[in-house]
Design an enzyme around this catalytic site. Structure first.
Site, PDB file in Angstrom:
ATOM      1  CE  LYS A  65      -0.219   5.475   7.762  1.00  0.00           C
ATOM      2  NZ  LYS A  65      -1.439   5.521   8.068  1.00  0.00           N
TER       3      LYS A  65
ATOM      4  CG  PHE B 299      -2.092   1.213   1.178  1.00  0.00           C
ATOM      5  CD1 PHE B 299      -3.050   1.067   0.332  1.00  0.00           C
ATOM      6  CD2 PHE B 299      -1.550   2.329   1.876  1.00  0.00           C
ATOM      7  CE1 PHE B 299      -3.949   2.167   0.195  1.00  0.00           C
ATOM      8  CE2 PHE B 299      -2.538   3.482   1.632  1.00  0.00           C
ATOM      9  CZ  PHE B 299      -3.785   3.386   1.000  1.00  0.00           C
TER      10      PHE B 299
ATOM     11  CG  ASP C 155       5.676   3.376   1.727  1.00  0.00           C
ATOM     12  OD1 ASP C 155       5.691   4.131   2.799  1.00  0.00           O
ATOM     13  OD2 ASP C 155       4.607   3.659   1.048  1.00  0.00           O
TER      14      ASP C 155
HETATM   15  N1  PLP Z   1       2.666   4.040   2.662  1.00  0.00           N
HETATM   16  C1  PLP Z   1       2.172   3.395   3.473  1.00  0.00           C
HETATM   17  C2  PLP Z   1       3.182   2.159   3.870  1.00  0.00           C
HETATM   18  C3  PLP Z   1       1.031   3.567   4.429  1.00  0.00           C
HETATM   19  O1  PLP Z   1       0.814   2.593   5.101  1.00  0.00           O
HETATM   20  C4  PLP Z   1       0.151   4.501   3.887  1.00  0.00           C
HETATM   21  C5  PLP Z   1      -1.204   5.000   4.417  1.00  0.00           C
HETATM   22  O2  PLP Z   1      -1.574   4.042   5.264  1.00  0.00           O
HETATM   23  C6  PLP Z   1       0.311   5.572   2.841  1.00  0.00           C
HETATM   24  C7  PLP Z   1       1.522   4.998   2.120  1.00  0.00           C
HETATM   25  C8  PLP Z   1      -0.320   6.644   2.396  1.00  0.00           C
HETATM   26  O3  PLP Z   1      -0.238   7.657   3.328  1.00  0.00           O
HETATM   27  P1  PLP Z   1      -1.227   8.727   3.415  1.00  0.00           P
HETATM   28  O4  PLP Z   1      -2.520   8.184   3.641  1.00  0.00           O
HETATM   29  O5  PLP Z   1      -0.734   9.845   4.508  1.00  0.00           O
HETATM   30  O6  PLP Z   1      -1.086   9.217   1.890  1.00  0.00           O
END
Ligand code: PLP
Length: 383
Positions: free
Chosen positions: A236, A122, A207
């Site tokens: 986050k 994700f 990520d």
């Molecule tokens: N990358 C990862 C690993 C995530 O867990 C998330 C959100 O849950 C995102 C990217 C996307 O982040 P945002 O919701 O702040 O755009």
């Protein structure tokens, strides 16, 4: 009729305040918040240090944009890249934006287009990040996506090797797939990724939007692996509840993001930076990291002793843990909420535990008691 788009399946609970791990709804009911606003509230709710940082900054300057130098952004960037392979940081407002920046930087620097990503990953909901995301339910209905992502199974060395060719700019992955089921990268596959990247000159984008900023007991989760990232994305926990994202990159990438190549109006806003500086000053301290590790060890041990191993699998690292159940977890989440424990799922049959990093041992005990009462029939004692 609500005036909101119904794109979230919201639970009918109105949380009105929080203190530490505990949040309170509009009826006065308290809950242990083991969601942390989906891995965001790293220092718990209303932590006095970040409340103070926000108050102080709000009396000085709210916004000025990136038209002007920012010693505050410089200081935050220097702290994030200290003792890492990275030299530079770019600030934005969310995880998806950090990943968009990473995708653009990798493509611009290599002048290649293909990025390898993994099933169950994700990376966010914007077009690039959605195209990178290896989950059909996130992508469906939006028409043709960006074509140059090659999505292959996670932890499959052979398919990884087969996917590499001269068009590959980067491999992009999560060290622990948070949304996708709390799936951990196999150390063997991590070794293979490192070898492939070094041999072929392919960039590695990690990520760490969910795993970063001390969530797993080290500043960044990749520090516990043999991976050598070129680009790292964060959001986050970085702002402890105030929106901020960041992309870190090695020095050799710096020239590819020169003036005018990329930007955002709000990124690195003074309020966000003041809060993130205070968060990182606390959560990057060695003693703090040791405490996260020992609380995680305590929680894992207690869960393993409490939940029958034939029915439940505990995985993850630090205070990002998953309990894989044989059944779908939605009813358990509802029962936990009724009993005063807020949880979030990670896929259909995994409960995700994401307490604030400041959670206490007694709160961990209470949470395990509630989990035992829901997941284990005839549980008599939980010590
Ligand atoms: N990358 C990862 C690993 C995530 O867990 C998330 C959100 O849950 C995102 C990217 C996307 O982040 P945002 O919701 O702040 O755009």
């Amino acid at each position: 009729m609500s005036s909101l788009f119904q794109n979230y399946a919201r639970r009918p609970v109105h949380i009105v305040k929080g203190q530490g791990t505990v949040v309170t709804d509009d009826k006065g009911k308290n809950y242990l918040d083991f969601t942390s606003g989906i891995a965001v509230v790293s220092l718990g709710h209303a932590h006095p240090a970040i409340v103070g940082a926000l108050q102080q900054q709000s009396e000085k300057l709210w916004h000025i944009s990136n038209l002007f130098v920012s010693p505050e952004q410089e200081q935050l960037a220097a702290g994030l890249v200290q003792d890492t392979p990275f030299g530079q940081a770019f600030f934005c407002n969310s995880g998806a934006e950090a990943n968009e920046a990473a995708i653009k930087l990798a493509r611009k620097h290599t002048q290649k287009n293909v990025i390898i990503t993994f099933e169950q990953s994700f990376h966010g909901r914007t077009f690039g990040a959605m195209s990178a995301t290896g989950q059909e339910k996130v992508r469906q209905g939006f028409g043709p996506l960006l074509e140059t992502f090659r999505t292959i199974p996670y932890n499959d060395k052979q398919q990884l090797e087969a996917a590499i060719d001269d068009d590959v700019a980067a491999i992009m992955l999560e060290v622990i797939q948070g949304e996708g089921g709390v799936n951990q990268l196999d150390p063997d596959v991590a070794q293979a990724i490192t070898a492939i990247c070094q041999e072929k000159g392919i960039l590695l984008i990690i990520d760490e939007v969910q795993t970063g900023i001390s969530r797993t007991g080290t500043r960044y989760a990749y520090e516990q692996t043999p991976l050598h990232p070129d680009i790292l994305t964060l959001a986050k926990g970085l702002g402890g509840g105030f929106p901020i994202g960041a992309m870190l990159g090695t020095k050799v990438l710096a020239d590819s993001f020169g003036p005018g190549t990329h930007g955002t109006t709000f990124g690195g806003n003074p309020l966000a930076v003041a809060v993130a500086q205070t968060v990182t000053d606390i959560v990057f301290q060695e003693e703090f990291l040791q405490e996260v590790k020992s609380k995680a060890d305590y929680l894992i041990d207690k869960l393993q002793k409490t939940l029958p191993q034939d029915d439940f699998t505990i995985r993850g690292a630090g205070l990002l843990l998953g309990i894989e159940c044989k059944d779908e977890v939605v009813p358990f989440i509802q029962q936990a909420e009724d009993a005063g424990l807020l949880l979030v799922q990670a896929g259909p049959n995994v409960l995700r535990l994401l307490p604030p990093l400041t959670v206490t041992i007694s709160e961990l005990d209470q949470a395990v008691d509630i989990l035992a009462s829901i997941l284990v029939t005839n549980t008599s004692t939980v010590s």
